[in-house]
Design an enzyme around this catalytic site. Structure first.
Site, PDB file in Angstrom:
ATOM      1  N   GLY A  99     -13.391  -4.055   0.140  1.00 25.15           N
ATOM      2  CA  GLY A  99     -14.380  -3.502   0.840  1.00 25.15           C
ATOM      3  C   GLY A  99     -14.540  -2.088  -0.045  1.00 25.15           C
TER       4      GLY A  99
ATOM      5  N   LYS B 208     -19.409 -15.209   4.176  1.00 30.05           N
ATOM      6  CA  LYS B 208     -20.852 -15.263   3.795  1.00 30.05           C
ATOM      7  C   LYS B 208     -21.350 -15.178   2.614  1.00 30.05           C
ATOM      8  CE  LYS B 208     -20.838 -14.012   8.939  1.00 30.05           C
ATOM      9  NZ  LYS B 208     -21.319 -13.332   9.998  1.00 30.05           N
TER      10      LYS B 208
ATOM     11  N   ARG C  10       0.720  -0.657   0.014  1.00 31.78           N
ATOM     12  CA  ARG C  10      -0.367  -0.062  -0.124  1.00 31.78           C
ATOM     13  C   ARG C  10       0.953   1.233   0.033  1.00 31.78           C
ATOM     14  NH1 ARG C  10      -4.883  -2.291   3.142  1.00 31.78           N
ATOM     15  NH2 ARG C  10      -6.172  -2.571   1.878  1.00 31.78           N
TER      16      ARG C  10
ATOM     17  N   GLY D 231     -10.698  -7.859  -0.481  1.00 32.00           N
ATOM     18  CA  GLY D 231      -8.327  -8.086   0.556  1.00 32.00           C
ATOM     19  C   GLY D 231      -8.158  -9.770   0.556  1.00 32.00           C
TER      20      GLY D 231
HETATM   21  P1  ADP Z   1     -12.172 -11.571  -0.088  1.00 32.65           P
HETATM   22  O1  ADP Z   1     -11.809 -10.589   1.438  1.00 32.65           O
HETATM   23  O2  ADP Z   1     -12.239 -11.588  -0.423  1.00 32.65           O
HETATM   24  O3  ADP Z   1     -13.998 -10.290   0.214  1.00 32.65           O
HETATM   25  P2  ADP Z   1     -13.951 -12.720   2.007  1.00 32.65           P
HETATM   26  O4  ADP Z   1     -13.265 -12.201   3.497  1.00 32.65           O
HETATM   27  O5  ADP Z   1     -15.447 -13.270   1.802  1.00 32.65           O
HETATM   28  O6  ADP Z   1     -13.078 -12.992   1.106  1.00 32.65           O
HETATM   29  O7  ADP Z   1     -13.482 -14.845   2.411  1.00 32.65           O
HETATM   30  C1  ADP Z   1     -12.424 -15.586   3.009  1.00 32.65           C
HETATM   31  C2  ADP Z   1     -12.375 -16.167   3.956  1.00 32.65           C
HETATM   32  O8  ADP Z   1     -12.903 -17.086   3.119  1.00 32.65           O
HETATM   33  C3  ADP Z   1     -11.006 -16.198   3.842  1.00 32.65           C
HETATM   34  O9  ADP Z   1     -10.455 -17.121   5.106  1.00 32.65           O
HETATM   35  C4  ADP Z   1     -10.938 -18.209   3.504  1.00 32.65           C
HETATM   36  O10 ADP Z   1     -10.988 -19.580   4.351  1.00 32.65           O
HETATM   37  C5  ADP Z   1     -13.016 -18.354   4.023  1.00 32.65           C
HETATM   38  N1  ADP Z   1     -13.223 -19.425   3.272  1.00 32.65           N
HETATM   39  C6  ADP Z   1     -13.777 -19.557   2.155  1.00 32.65           C
HETATM   40  N2  ADP Z   1     -14.354 -21.392   1.944  1.00 32.65           N
HETATM   41  C7  ADP Z   1     -14.458 -21.932   2.948  1.00 32.65           C
HETATM   42  C8  ADP Z   1     -15.226 -22.507   3.217  1.00 32.65           C
HETATM   43  N3  ADP Z   1     -16.086 -23.803   2.799  1.00 32.65           N
HETATM   44  N4  ADP Z   1     -15.480 -22.882   4.844  1.00 32.65           N
HETATM   45  C9  ADP Z   1     -14.757 -21.984   5.562  1.00 32.65           C
HETATM   46  N5  ADP Z   1     -13.725 -20.886   5.523  1.00 32.65           N
HETATM   47  C10 ADP Z   1     -14.218 -20.181   4.027  1.00 32.65           C
HETATM   48 MG    MG Z   2     -12.381 -10.358   3.768  1.00 32.24          MG
END
Ligand code: ADP
Ligand code: MG
Length: 399
Positions: free
Chosen positions: A380, A207, A34, A357
């Site tokens: 975000g 989620k 960053r 992220g």
């Molecule tokens: P981003 O930061 O790219 O938006 P998220 O924060 O929504 O992504 O999700 C990332 C997290 O989701 C990671 O820490 C990963 O371990 C978790 N994850 C992905 N698939 C699963 C799963 N099947 N069960 C539990 N955690 C999961």
């Molecule tokens: Mg995340």
């Protein structure tokens, strides 16, 4: 929209809102990306002979609980960033411990053209996240011009991202976006208003509830959405499958059914599951709709990888948010690696963007970040930009 290139700021005090929200461990910077990304704008202002005043937030600071506040103030100091920035620029970066007041004003008054000053964490001020008018006034008084280069904070209307430019603009002072924000906007606009089809979205992560708004928005924009990660199990459950102990958001089942009815959503057909998250004695591949009792889905399976890679190969535009599995653990990386690889093979043939992220971290960990057309620095912010059809408060206030 005016950019830093258009500014005439020789001898002027320019306040730059950067995103120096770097990961720290025991006071050391774990990843300086960053800071590196902020350099083009800072260098441009130095070469223009501006007095460059930098502000950023770092981490979260809880102003309600006095114990947590003390911890937050200790943990989230920007002092190490001033040191690293100085090294990268090859010149002194003065650090102000104060976020406002006489000492800060004195430091600003002492600046010569081309000097750089970094102000302590904006969130040390309680009014920052509330866009407090008095605080915005105090900061605006330090500057003759403002540059917004904190893409990762552009979705937040805080004092340093919104209040200050709003005041300066109303006073007829120059406000502009920096090179980083410009680059993000140019690239993300191509996934907000897609011209090159098919447009495929890849969504994963933890989620469904975190991503409802972005799914809604993407359903309008995309031709197809492939789903992985933990959120897939909420969809599979909603369609009547057995998901064992996989995480399911019971309050999202109706929503998931409704989204699925669009006909644009593809779900995993097989799943890598285990009988324990931390210490499994059995890891196996099963059909996604038949995950046995006591097993939890942790990655997309091999058939799904093939299916998703084939979809990726056909796309001309891709937006990816959220890993396909628990990529932090070796046993559940394959799905996320497969998506990285298939997107990488599209280099020069399709426009590929990562926003998020953890997805960006995964892509870097597996060595594919150079193969994407754009990896957003704002998790975000990139999602909100898609949700809000290209609008973010911290950028709209400049335009
Ligand atoms: P981003 O930061 O790219 O938006 P998220 O924060 O929504 O992504 O999700 C990332 C997290 O989701 C990671 O820490 C990963 O371990 C978790 N994850 C992905 N698939 C699963 C799963 N099947 N069960 C539990 N955690 C999961
Ligand atoms: Mg995340």
């Amino acid at each position: 929209m005016k950019t830093v290139k258009d500014l005439q700021v020789a001898g002027k005090r320019v306040l730059v809102r950067c995103d120096f929200n770097v990961p720290l461990k025991d006071g050391a910077i774990r990843d300086d990306n960053r800071i590196v990304q902020a350099l083009p704008t800072i260098k441009e202002l130095i070469s223009k002979g501006a007095k460059v005043i930098l502000m950023s937030h770092l981490g979260k600071v809880d102003h309600k609980d006095p114990v947590k506040l003390a911890e937050g103030l200790k943990k989230n100091t920007l002092a190490p960033v001033a040191v690293r920035l100085g090294e990268l620029l090859g010149k002194e970066v003065v650090f102000s411990e104060e976020t406002r007041g006489e000492k800060l004003s004195a430091l600003v008054n002492n600046m010569k053209d081309g000097d750089v000053l970094l102000v302590q964490n904006t969130r040390f001020e309680k009014g920052e996240t509330k866009n407090d008018p008095e605080l915005s006034r105090a900061w605006a008084d330090l500057a003759d011009a403002f540059v917004m280069d904190a893409f990762g904070s552009a979705h937040r209307a805080h004092a340093s991202t919104y209040g200050v430019p709003e005041l300066l603009k109303a006073e007829g002072k120059e406000v502009a976006v920096g090179y980083l924000v410009e680059k993000e906007v140019v690239n993300l606009s191509k996934v907000v208003d897609c011209k090159e089809r098919p447009y495929l979205a890849i969504l994963g992560g933890f989620k469904v509830s975190d991503k409802i708004k972005v799914i809604n928005s993407l359903l309008k924009k995309c031709d197809k959405i492939i789903i992985g990660g933990a959120m897939a199990y909420t969809f599979i459950k909603a369609l009547g499958g057995n998901v064992g102990t996989s995480p399911v958001e019971m309050d999202q089942l109706d929503y998931a059914r409704e989204m699925y009815a669009s006909g644009k959503i593809l779900l995993p057909v097989d799943t890598v599951c285990a009988n324990d998250f931390d210490n499994p004695t059995e890891v196996k591949v099963v059909e996604s709709k038949d995950i046995p009792e006591g097993f939890e889905g942790l990655d997309i399976g091999p058939k799904t990888r093939e299916m998703y890679m084939a979809e990726i190969t056909k796309a001309k535009t891709i937006f990816w948010n959220g890993p396909m599995g628990v990529f932090e653990k070796d046993a559940y990386q394959a799905g996320t690696v497969a998506v990285c690889k298939a997107c990488a093979e599209l280099k020069g043939k399709a426009f590929t963007v990562i926003g998020g992220g953890d997805s960006a971290a995964a892509c870097k960990q597996f060595g594919y970040n150079e193969e994407f057309s754009h990896v957003s620095t704002g998790g975000g912010a990139s999602l909100e930009m898609i949700e809000n059809d290209g609008h973010l408060p911290g950028i709209d206030v400049i335009g």
